[in-house]
Write an enzyme that holds these catalytic residues in place. Structure first.
Site, short mmCIF file in Angstrom:
data_model
loop_
_atom_site.label_atom_id
_atom_site.label_comp_id
_atom_site.label_asym_id
_atom_site.label_seq_id
_atom_site.Cartn_x
_atom_site.Cartn_y
_atom_site.Cartn_z
N GLY A 183 -1.51 -22.49 65.94
CA GLY A 183 -2.24 -21.99 64.77
C GLY A 183 -1.62 -20.71 64.26
O GLY A 183 -0.45 -20.42 64.50
N SER A 184 -2.41 -19.91 63.60
CA SER A 184 -1.91 -18.67 63.01
C SER A 184 -1.70 -17.60 64.08
O SER A 184 -2.30 -17.64 65.16
CB SER A 184 -2.90 -18.14 61.96
OG SER A 184 -4.09 -17.68 62.60
N VAL A 187 -5.14 -15.71 64.88
CA VAL A 187 -6.06 -16.39 65.79
C VAL A 187 -5.42 -16.53 67.17
O VAL A 187 -6.09 -16.39 68.20
CB VAL A 187 -6.46 -17.77 65.23
CG1 VAL A 187 -7.39 -18.50 66.21
CG2 VAL A 187 -7.14 -17.62 63.88
N GLU A 205 2.01 -21.36 70.06
CA GLU A 205 2.90 -21.82 68.99
C GLU A 205 2.26 -21.37 67.67
O GLU A 205 1.35 -22.02 67.16
CB GLU A 205 3.05 -23.34 69.02
CG GLU A 205 3.73 -23.87 70.27
CD GLU A 205 5.21 -23.54 70.33
OE1 GLU A 205 5.74 -22.99 69.33
OE2 GLU A 205 5.83 -23.80 71.37
N CYS A 239 5.11 -25.72 60.50
CA CYS A 239 5.43 -24.40 61.05
C CYS A 239 6.92 -24.10 60.91
O CYS A 239 7.33 -22.94 60.89
CB CYS A 239 4.99 -24.29 62.51
SG CYS A 239 5.48 -25.69 63.51
#
Length: 447
Positions: A183-184, A187, A205, A239
């Site tokens: 995710g970001s 977060v 990741e 990504c």
């Protein structure tokens, strides 16, 4: 979670090649439903059908990879300095691995983690993205059927559908020694802090801000095709999407002109229709982020060369966008999750490397050149600081045989191939005395 934890006691005692056989059967079950799962994924996520089918195929490929790995989870024999002693390294399962995936690759990232975790002897607790519950449920049902057919608890592979509260519960749960989060960066940092408070391990990741460098000796046509594929594919929601195009000043005009011509040919539309190259963004919020991002770009001196607008329709369609902008603009340092490509000009290879490395993220990077000197500088200690460092191929399209992941704000985690499996196991150094003497106790009378 209780059922999964109890099932782990059964699963970890199965010999690793037996676990590999179960994963092989999971791969076969996915093969039998490849087209259906691919269509479901495209329908729910919004990526074009070839990408949806390709993503499911990647999980199948990971199953095949993991089957071979199940016979290669090798430890080491280490020479001991003590007489009649032997040192060994043993690798044992962690127990339960938590996997939190994102909407953009709702089952491929699961495959990178779960296939390896399962053959390593771990049960898996999976939280899919809240906006892709159908693919989560479909995958879980197929895996559960394979487990039950082999008289094993379906809870070995457990999934949850829900929002942040489920992710927070996984991060806090002491029964889950390892949490893999995709995710970001924002977060991911929060997840890492929560897991670290209980001394658990994290595999992260996170965000990417990937650059592709075109040197003055590059194959321009190859570079342009690669940029188009890397910047527009999955509507810029990978990504590994190419977000920054760095072009040598000598070929800048030629590259930009050819790229603009290629962008005119991009077919936008229903991702399930043949020939579509660009589908919609995933959600209405994604579309709003695109609109807000364009406003910020313009406010920081960005010049829109093509695109830059939403497409009024029932879906969340936007125009693929190319922006000419200074590399020092703050917006270039951020990840705008959409089909927006920043074009930047440079004079020397060293300047290009500096620009590549100037962002907080460090996932993927690529250089297009024919020069051996540039290639080896690029992959060396003073080259790209990313986890993926390519030459004459796009920033995206990583193969499963290599370790996937990045540095800096991308989190430092590694998934899929190479020796990534070691993150899913615990290592013990074992010293065995097979003699009758204890060297450290010589000269002491124990009576």
């Amino acid at each position: 979670m209780k059922a999964c934890f109890e099932a782990s006691k059964i699963w970890m005692q199965l010999p690793a090649p037996k676990r590999g056989e179960i994963v092989r059967q999971i791969g076969d079950a996915l093969r039998a439903k490849l087209e259906y799962l691919g269509r479901l994924l495209s329908l729910e996520m919004g990526k074009i059908l070839p990408e949806g089918i390709g993503e499911v195929q990647e999980v199948i490929d990971m199953c095949d990879f993991a089957v071979g790995l199940s016979r290669q989870l090798n430890g080491s024999v280490i020479p001991s300095e003590r007489p009649n002693h032997m040192m060994l390294e043993m690798w044992n399962p962690l127990g339960v691995v938590g996997v939190i995936t994102a909407f953009n690759f709702p089952c491929a990232v699961l495959g990178w983690n779960a296939c390896i975790a399962l053959v390593c002897g771990n049960c898996v607790v999976w939280k899919g993205a809240p906006t892709t519950p159908l693919i989560t449920i479909a995958m879980t049902k197929l895996v559960g059927e394979v487990l039950e057919k082999n008289n094993l608890p379906a809870a070995i592979f457990t999934s949850f559908c829900g929002g942040a509260e489920i992710g927070q519960a996984i991060a806090k749960d002491t029964r889950i020694p390892l949490v893999s989060f995709t995710g970001s960066s924002k977060v991911g940092l929060s997840v890492q802090q929560t897991v670290s408070q209980r001394f658990g391990k994290c595999l992260l990741e996170l965000s990417g801000n990937n650059a592709l460098i075109v040197m003055d000796d590059a194959d321009i046509k190859l570079a342009v095709r690669s940029v188009l594929f890397a910047a527009v594919g999955t509507a810029g929601q990978r990504c590994t999407t190419c977000r920054r195009l760095l072009v040598h000043e000598k070929v800048y005009d030629s590259v930009v002109d050819q790229l603009l011509e290629a962008y005119k040919q991009v077919k936008i539309g229903d991702p399930l229709e043949k020939g579509t190259l660009l589908g919609p963004l995933h959600t209405r919020a994604s579309r709003e982020n695109f609109e807000n991002g364009i406003k910020v770009i313009k406010s920081q001196g960005g010049k829109i060369l093509t695109g830059g607008s939403v497409i009024e329709s029932e879906g969340n369609f936007v125009q693929p966008t190319i922006v000419e902008i200074s590399p020092s603009a703050d917006v270039v340092k951020e990840e705008l999750f959409g089909p927006v490509l920043y074009v930047l000009k440079f004079k020397t290879f060293e300047e290009a490397v500096e620009i590549n490395n100037s962002v907080p993220q460090g996932l993927s990077s690529s250089v297009f050149t024919r020069s051996p000197e540039v290639i080896f500088k690029w992959i060396g200690p003073k080259g790209s600081d990313c986890g993926i460092v390519n030459v004459n191929i796009p920033t995206n399209g990583a193969e499963i045989g290599g370790a996937f992941g990045g540095e800096k704000g991308t989190g430092g985690g590694r998934e899929a191939g190479s020796d990534s499996w070691k993150q899913y196991m615990r290592r013990s150094t074992c010293t065995i005395n097979y003699g009758s003497e204890l060297p450290l106790a010589q000269g002491i009378n124990f009576g």
